[in-house]
Design an enzyme around this catalytic site. Sequence first.
Site, PDB file in Angstrom:
ATOM      1  CB  SER A   1      -0.911   0.281   1.140  1.00  0.00           C
ATOM      2  OG  SER A   1      -1.913   0.790   1.105  1.00  0.00           O
TER       3      SER A   1
ATOM      4  CG  ASP B   1      -6.101  -3.645  -3.819  1.00  0.00           C
ATOM      5  OD1 ASP B   1      -6.680  -2.044  -3.497  1.00  0.00           O
ATOM      6  OD2 ASP B   1      -5.157  -3.594  -3.435  1.00  0.00           O
TER       7      ASP B   1
ATOM      8  CG  HIS C   1      -5.695  -2.330   0.323  1.00  0.00           C
ATOM      9  ND1 HIS C   1      -5.138  -1.646  -0.840  1.00  0.00           N
ATOM     10  CD2 HIS C   1      -5.639  -1.055   0.850  1.00  0.00           C
ATOM     11  CE1 HIS C   1      -3.647  -1.412  -0.296  1.00  0.00           C
ATOM     12  NE2 HIS C   1      -4.115  -0.860   0.981  1.00  0.00           N
TER      13      HIS C   1
END
Length: 343
Positions: free
Chosen positions: A130, A284, A313
């Site tokens: 991320s 995601d 995610h």
Amino acid sequence: MSTDHEILELPDFALEQGGTLRPARLAYKTYGRLNADRTNAVLFPTWFAGDHRSNEWLIGEDRALDPRKYFVIVPNLFGNGVSSSPSNTPAPHDAADFPNVTIRDNVRAQHVLVTEHLGIERLELVLGCSMGALQTYQWAVTHPEMVARALPFCGAPKTSPHNVVFIESLRATLTLDAAYRDGRYEAPPLAGIRAFSRVYAGWGFSQAFYGEETYRQLGFTTLEEFLTGFWEANFIDQDANDLLAMLWTWRHADVSATPGMDGDIKRALGSITAETLALPAEKDLYFPPEDEIRAAQHIPGGRVRVIPGIWGHLTGGGANPADAAFIDGAVRDLLATGTDGRG
């Protein structure tokens, strides 16, 4: 937040968007030992609202990042409440007056840590999830001579317009709480943080994750219990200004804004010399696989390996054993290659 870390103070640390932290405080933790020739270093930056402990699921003697073999450095993101943040910086840069910090500012501070403080000239691997992936791409663009391998997972080289919509919804939700008081709150804006958590919940996992009630695997029996016990619990103790500072950093991530790249994302990606393997998650909603597949086409030798499954995610968080094993296997494979891509 954890206290089992070290602090590197960076005096008069001038920021890309203006302002100076006197000093900036970069929190970090290391795992393993640096070998005699300083060739076993791995850099593993943190993600949004996490600290170094959030990365420990991928470090261990039974993992590819085995501290008996590698020296793993985990620097904490500015704004996360451990490194310099609105919540721990004295006036005049405290609370809502904390200056904007870019991904490049984070990488620049980490570069000082790695080169000047630890004496390391080359990193065997930079990886991250991320916002950690945003930092991974930036490292590969800013310091191509230092990064042998790059493994961004559940991330991207640039925050997309769709991702910005999500970030802006979080910012608006938090700041609309009357208790927020333009960042000068006397008590935490808990209603805003709870609402923030529920907005996050809709994006963090996929539609299929909820449709199949996969949250039961995490010990929750109802959706409401999951929203409260997982999502609200994750954010309720976070400082609101810290969250907003990290959101700003995330929103403005863009390797094409690197000096010399003139806003050209293809040029920025084309400058990467690291052996690069991107791991997007199949479902995601922030960083979908097609974005990473497109980006990899501009990285010399860039490869993509999609993590299958419905965890969205949060595939990158290590909570699902199958996802954790997939990511660990990819790290192991990449570390086994020569930097020309051959095993």
